[in-house]
Design an enzyme around this catalytic site. Structure first.
Site, PDB file in Angstrom:
ATOM      1  N   LYS A  87     -26.234  23.179  21.848  1.00 29.23           N
ATOM      2  CA  LYS A  87     -26.458  23.141  23.886  1.00 29.23           C
ATOM      3  C   LYS A  87     -28.377  22.435  23.333  1.00 29.23           C
ATOM      4  O   LYS A  87     -29.001  23.514  22.714  1.00 29.23           O
ATOM      5  CB  LYS A  87     -26.033  24.237  24.579  1.00 29.23           C
ATOM      6  CG  LYS A  87     -26.239  24.162  25.667  1.00 29.23           C
ATOM      7  CD  LYS A  87     -25.056  23.883  26.352  1.00 29.23           C
ATOM      8  CE  LYS A  87     -24.711  22.973  27.793  1.00 29.23           C
ATOM      9  NZ  LYS A  87     -25.267  21.544  27.516  1.00 29.23           N
ATOM     10  N   LYS A 123     -30.966  19.287  20.192  1.00 28.88           N
ATOM     11  CA  LYS A 123     -31.859  18.208  21.420  1.00 28.88           C
ATOM     12  C   LYS A 123     -31.971  17.459  20.664  1.00 28.88           C
ATOM     13  O   LYS A 123     -31.400  17.201  19.360  1.00 28.88           O
ATOM     14  CB  LYS A 123     -32.887  18.868  21.648  1.00 28.88           C
ATOM     15  CG  LYS A 123     -33.559  18.722  22.749  1.00 28.88           C
ATOM     16  CD  LYS A 123     -33.572  19.685  23.836  1.00 28.88           C
ATOM     17  CE  LYS A 123     -34.273  19.305  25.109  1.00 28.88           C
ATOM     18  NZ  LYS A 123     -34.596  20.024  26.163  1.00 28.88           N
ATOM     19  N   THR A 207     -33.276  24.671  36.850  1.00 35.06           N
ATOM     20  CA  THR A 207     -34.250  25.133  36.419  1.00 35.06           C
ATOM     21  C   THR A 207     -34.954  25.211  36.433  1.00 35.06           C
ATOM     22  O   THR A 207     -35.577  26.180  36.752  1.00 35.06           O
ATOM     23  CB  THR A 207     -34.249  24.262  34.888  1.00 35.06           C
ATOM     24  OG1 THR A 207     -33.272  23.627  34.020  1.00 35.06           O
ATOM     25  CG2 THR A 207     -35.595  23.716  34.474  1.00 35.06           C
ATOM     26  N   SER A 366     -25.652  24.972  32.669  1.00 33.89           N
ATOM     27  CA  SER A 366     -24.918  23.801  31.984  1.00 33.89           C
ATOM     28  C   SER A 366     -23.729  25.216  31.452  1.00 33.89           C
ATOM     29  O   SER A 366     -22.882  24.410  31.334  1.00 33.89           O
ATOM     30  CB  SER A 366     -26.317  23.235  30.825  1.00 33.89           C
ATOM     31  OG  SER A 366     -26.794  22.656  31.249  1.00 33.89           O
TER      32      SER A 366
END
Ligand SMILES: NC(=O)C1=CN([C@@H]2O[C@H](COP(=O)(O)OP(=O)(O)OC[C@H]3O[C@@H](n4cnc5c(N)ncnc54)[C@H](OP(=O)(O)O)[C@@H]3O)[C@@H](O)[C@H]2O)C=CC1
Ligand SMILES: O=C(O)CCC(=O)C(=O)O
Length: 433
Positions: A87, A123, A207, A366
């Site tokens: 993730k 990533k 975030t 998420s």
């Protein structure tokens, strides 16, 4: 132990983002090394964290609008999958490198474990300046990249999300491309999607909200209330812009902001909604009339209660750390502080709330989005924000406690908790065949 592929050496050197900062992967490896004395029996597995599990480099060719063919280099790194599927976000930036994506993937492993999400770390990125290509070209780049990394991503394998230079529309195109290639609609393959495609309420703000929550928790420990606090924010995109707005709404005085076009100061407090409206209209802070330009080094040295780096890696160097007059640094960005600067800030009594905790709100929501997509049952924004608040506060409390018990920085405390969880999972899965 010698490893046949010494990635630190292979991709070492100084950072392109800041010639005074080490490469991001070298910083990550150093952070892992600092946890070694606290791992006990699990120490024998530590090399796992210093070698990404899987690294895919892809060529992304497209036909440009003028008929020429252009090639872009893209990456997806799955740093560790011991605790669950990979993730982590996808970055579109002209200076993306494999070294950077490896570090960002490593930080995702630590972040997901530190807050207790059932994911490994991954990533991705493409070396492209999204502003230099047309909308159609960007869509073709995104589609081709998704098809190329389609080899290794999937709802139960590795789930991308937005990062610098990407947004909900990028995720919509990725979801559509992956779904077309598989012959069905796979909403769970990416998160941070538009609401109409199975996105989650609250993800866009998550975030910045997590940054605000962790700043507030740190402030509580140091008796620094948010109301009336002076706040400085570098980066005015998804994380910095929303973070600044939440501080502003809570009664803090955001005195300085910056993006790639420059840095601005208004000691009376910046009108953040006006600054956000300026960026929405003009694409950057350049020309914003509500504050005066301030030099970049003076920006970092401004006296304030909360300093929020929310742009890129390697921004807080040793030299800047020596001059900083913040009480608390809350890392909205990934990897903004070099290990040398980290030590200086600690020695100077400046508390650092590390990226792997401070910016974990995004991946937490998420996770909620992924869960909602699987169950096709969607929650209200209030439910999402309440769950986010609970997870962030619990993670902060646990990390604070370890930091107090072991007399280490919050970063090392977060890494101790996370590395224990990851390496325990690795060990329990058994020896390598
Ligand atoms: N989006 C998310 O959910 C998450 C993001 N993060 C991290 O937060 C950071 C910011 O990401 P995000 O807000 O999503 O990205 P955005 O692309 O939305 O915004 C990035 C911001 O940083 C600014 N910036 C870029 N380069 C520089 C520079 N050299 N100096 C000063 N400012 C600069 C950009 O300015 P301009 O627009 O003018 O180029 C922009 O304001 C990254 O480190 C990312 O990895 C972490 C967790 C989750
Ligand atoms: O939301 C996600 O899955 C990942 C966000 C991300 O890239 C990050 O936390 O750095």
């Amino acid at each position: 132990m010698n490893h046949p592929m010494d990635l630190t050496a292979a991709v070492g050197g100084l950072s392109y983002l800041n010639p005074h900062a080490p490469e991001p992967w070298a910083s990550f490896v150093e952070q892992i090394e600092r946890v070694r004395p606290y791992l006990g029996e699990l120490e024998r597995w530590i090399e796992t964290l210093k070698h990404p599990k899987r690294t895919l480099i892809v060529d992304v060719p497209i036909e440009r609008d003028d008929g020429t063919v252009a090639h872009y280099e893209g990456y997806r790194v799955q740093h560790n999958l011991s605790r669950g599927p990979g993730k982590g976000g996808i970055r579109f930036h002209p200076a993306v490198t494999l070294n950077e994506v490896m570090a960002l993937a490593g930080w995702m492993t630590v972040k997901n474990a530190a807050v207790g999400l059932p994911f490994g770390g991954a990533k991705g990125g493409i070396r492209v300046d999204p502003a230099s290509v047309s909308k159609g070209e960007l869509q073709r780049i995104t589609r081709r990249f998704t098809s190329e990394i389609g080899l290794i991503i999937g709802p139960d394998r590795d789930i991308p999300a937005p990062d610098v230079g990407t947004n909900a529309m990028t995720m919509a195109v990725m979801m559509d491309t992956y779904s077309m290639n598989r012959g069905g609609t796979a909403t769970g393959v990416v998160t941070g999607k538009p609401i109409a495609l199975g996105g989650s309420l609250g993800r866009q703000e998550a975030t910045g909200r997590g940054v605000y929550i962790t700043a507030r928790e740190a402030g509580r420990r140091l008796h620094l209330p948010i109301e009336g606090a002076r706040v400085v924010v570098q980066g005015f995109g998804n994380v910095g812009g929303i973070g600044a707005r939440l501080f502003h709404e809570a009664g803090a005085k955001v005195i300085a902001i910056g993006d790639h076009s420059g840095t601005w100061l208004n000691e009376g407090g910046i009108d953040i909604p006006a600054a956000l409206a300026h960026v929405a209209a003009h694409g950057a802070l350049l020309g914003f009339a509500g504050a005066e330009p301030v030099g970049i080094e003076d920006f970092w040295a401004l006296p304030c209660e909360f300093m929020i780096p929310a742009a890129l890696e390697g921004q807080i160097t040793a030299a800047r750390a020596e001059r900083m007059r913040a009480r608390v640094v809350v890392e909205g960005a990934n990897g903004p502080t070099t290990p040398a600067a980290d030590d200086i800030l600690t020695d100077r009594g400046i508390l650092v709330v590390p990226d792997v905790l401070a910016n974990a709100g995004g991946v937490t929501v998420s996770y909620f989005e992924w869960v909602q997509d699987f169950s096709s049952f969607f929650w209200t924004e209030d439910e999402i924000n309440a769950r986010l608040e609970r997870i962030m506060v619990q993670a902060f409390d646990a990390i604070w406690q370890v930091s107090q018990d072991k007399q280490v920085s919050l970063r090392t405390a977060a890494f101790i908790i996370a590395c224990h969880r990851v390496l325990e999972a690795r060990a329990e899965r058994g020896l390598y065949p």
